[in-house]
Design a protein around this motif. Sequence first.
Motif, PDB file in Angstrom:
ATOM      1  N   LEU A 154      -6.169  31.049 -18.310  1.00  0.00           N
ATOM      2  CA  LEU A 154      -5.270  31.924 -19.065  1.00  0.00           C
ATOM      3  C   LEU A 154      -3.801  31.620 -18.782  1.00  0.00           C
ATOM      4  N   ASP A 155      -3.518  31.069 -17.602  1.00  0.00           N
ATOM      5  CA  ASP A 155      -2.146  30.702 -17.237  1.00  0.00           C
ATOM      6  C   ASP A 155      -1.179  31.874 -17.453  1.00  0.00           C
ATOM      7  N   LEU A 156      -1.473  32.998 -16.799  1.00  0.00           N
ATOM      8  CA  LEU A 156      -0.668  34.203 -16.991  1.00  0.00           C
ATOM      9  C   LEU A 156       0.630  34.194 -16.189  1.00  0.00           C
ATOM     10  N   GLY A 157       0.765  33.233 -15.278  1.00  0.00           N
ATOM     11  CA  GLY A 157       1.994  33.163 -14.500  1.00  0.00           C
ATOM     12  C   GLY A 157       2.045  34.202 -13.396  1.00  0.00           C
ATOM     13  N   ALA A 158       3.250  34.449 -12.888  1.00  0.00           N
ATOM     14  CA  ALA A 158       3.429  35.415 -11.797  1.00  0.00           C
ATOM     15  C   ALA A 158       3.132  36.821 -12.285  1.00  0.00           C
ATOM     16  N   LEU A 159       2.413  37.596 -11.454  1.00  0.00           N
ATOM     17  CA  LEU A 159       2.031  38.955 -11.817  1.00  0.00           C
ATOM     18  C   LEU A 159       2.837  39.950 -10.990  1.00  0.00           C
ATOM     19  N   ASP A 160       3.526  40.851 -11.688  1.00  0.00           N
ATOM     20  CA  ASP A 160       4.395  41.824 -11.022  1.00  0.00           C
ATOM     21  C   ASP A 160       3.773  43.213 -10.955  1.00  0.00           C
ATOM     22  N   LEU A 161       2.697  43.442 -11.689  1.00  0.00           N
ATOM     23  CA  LEU A 161       2.036  44.742 -11.709  1.00  0.00           C
ATOM     24  C   LEU A 161       0.644  44.612 -11.110  1.00  0.00           C
ATOM     25  N   LYS A 162       0.195  45.684 -10.492  1.00  0.00           N
ATOM     26  CA  LYS A 162      -1.147  45.715  -9.908  1.00  0.00           C
ATOM     27  C   LYS A 162      -2.022  46.654 -10.733  1.00  0.00           C
ATOM     28  N   ILE A 163      -3.121  46.129 -11.249  1.00  0.00           N
ATOM     29  CA  ILE A 163      -4.082  46.945 -11.988  1.00  0.00           C
ATOM     30  C   ILE A 163      -5.311  47.135 -11.103  1.00  0.00           C
ATOM     31  N   THR A 164      -5.665  48.382 -10.863  1.00  0.00           N
ATOM     32  CA  THR A 164      -6.797  48.707  -9.995  1.00  0.00           C
ATOM     33  C   THR A 164      -7.868  49.414 -10.809  1.00  0.00           C
ATOM     34  N   ILE A 165      -9.050  48.829 -10.863  1.00  0.00           N
ATOM     35  CA  ILE A 165     -10.154  49.442 -11.613  1.00  0.00           C
ATOM     36  C   ILE A 165     -10.741  50.593 -10.801  1.00  0.00           C
ATOM     37  N   GLN A 166     -10.808  51.761 -11.429  1.00  0.00           N
ATOM     38  CA  GLN A 166     -11.362  52.945 -10.791  1.00  0.00           C
ATOM     39  C   GLN A 166     -12.855  53.093 -11.087  1.00  0.00           C
ATOM     40  N   ASP A 167     -13.251  52.769 -12.295  1.00  0.00           N
ATOM     41  CA  ASP A 167     -14.650  52.857 -12.694  1.00  0.00           C
ATOM     42  C   ASP A 167     -14.850  52.025 -13.951  1.00  0.00           C
TER      43      ASP A 167
END
Length: 353
Positions: free
Chosen positions: A37-50
């Motif tokens: 996907l080559d999304l580059g640098a990630l500045d946000l954190k996504i956390t799956i809860q369910d």
Amino acid sequence: MKFLKSLSLLLLTSLFLISCGNSDDDFASQQAIDPCLDLGALDLKITIQDEFVSLPAKVSVFFKVNDKDGNPVAGLTPSDFKIYEKGRNDNCFNTISSSESNARISPNEQIFKQHTILVLDLSGSVLNQSLFELKAATSSFIRNVMPDTPVASNQMAIYWFDGEDKLHQLQELTGDQSVLLAAVNSIDENISQDSSTDLYGAVLKSTAVAEDLLNETAQQEIISAASVVIFTDGTDQAGRYNRDAALKSVNEASDNISFFSIGLGSEIDEAVLANIGKTSSVFAENKEELEATFNEISDAVGGQARSFYLFEYCSPKRDGSGVNQLVIQAFDGSRTGAVQTSFSAEGFTSGCE
């Protein structure tokens, strides 16, 4: 599975899609983002809860978005997300078409409960020197955090502490703003019989209250989060509990508990309060600044609740396609973040709406 029964009931009265059938929580654990996907640098954190699947072909993911510092990223809209899916015959991920898959990302209110635990220092110094300002600041905080019309997904309880080995309950959990305001208005200078400050005891006990609330809602199969907001104008004077034990309870608390601290005056220990309020801490130099300081924290508390999102879509994958990969990418201005997970399409057929 976790919160599924409550979710299906709540969706009947919400704007979300009605579930397509029985559920399955056979998801693989989160992985690193596929480099194709080559999304580059990630500045946000996504956390799956369910996350779970519902026949005939619905995929649902409930997640939280924070920045690198742990601050909530609230109020994102569907246009702020891009969703990718990858099957066994795909070289890389394909973007999901929202029109073909009935994809939607929704705010959390219908499938999530937010508890705010407001903990007030009512030791002698507060009652004698800044009670009027504290009541005004607390009332403003309540108005900012709680909606005018009560909703079941947003509730607050108010506790207070002094020098006793007890966390006093001023108001039990309620979503009624007027009830909370009346409770604050009832505080007077005679409420406490011990002028000392059991700050570390209040931290330990309020953390336990928050943990119990999360456990209680988990038993009801509902996802929840809690915000513990502690106000004090000084340091721990009672000496009943160890500072390290109090800070350990904060650091080892559930990830779904946020901690905020508000300090007033020159006698506070800002370093200690910053550790207690590991999510956010603010300080007022004098009582005239107290309301503005409470309002600053109210913005952060409200943001925590609005940083949870529900993604649902009807997958085009069908029975026999095995395990498929899914990536959720979020955008907040120039910042972006992503999370990758997977789901089994066992039993998937047409007919998902």
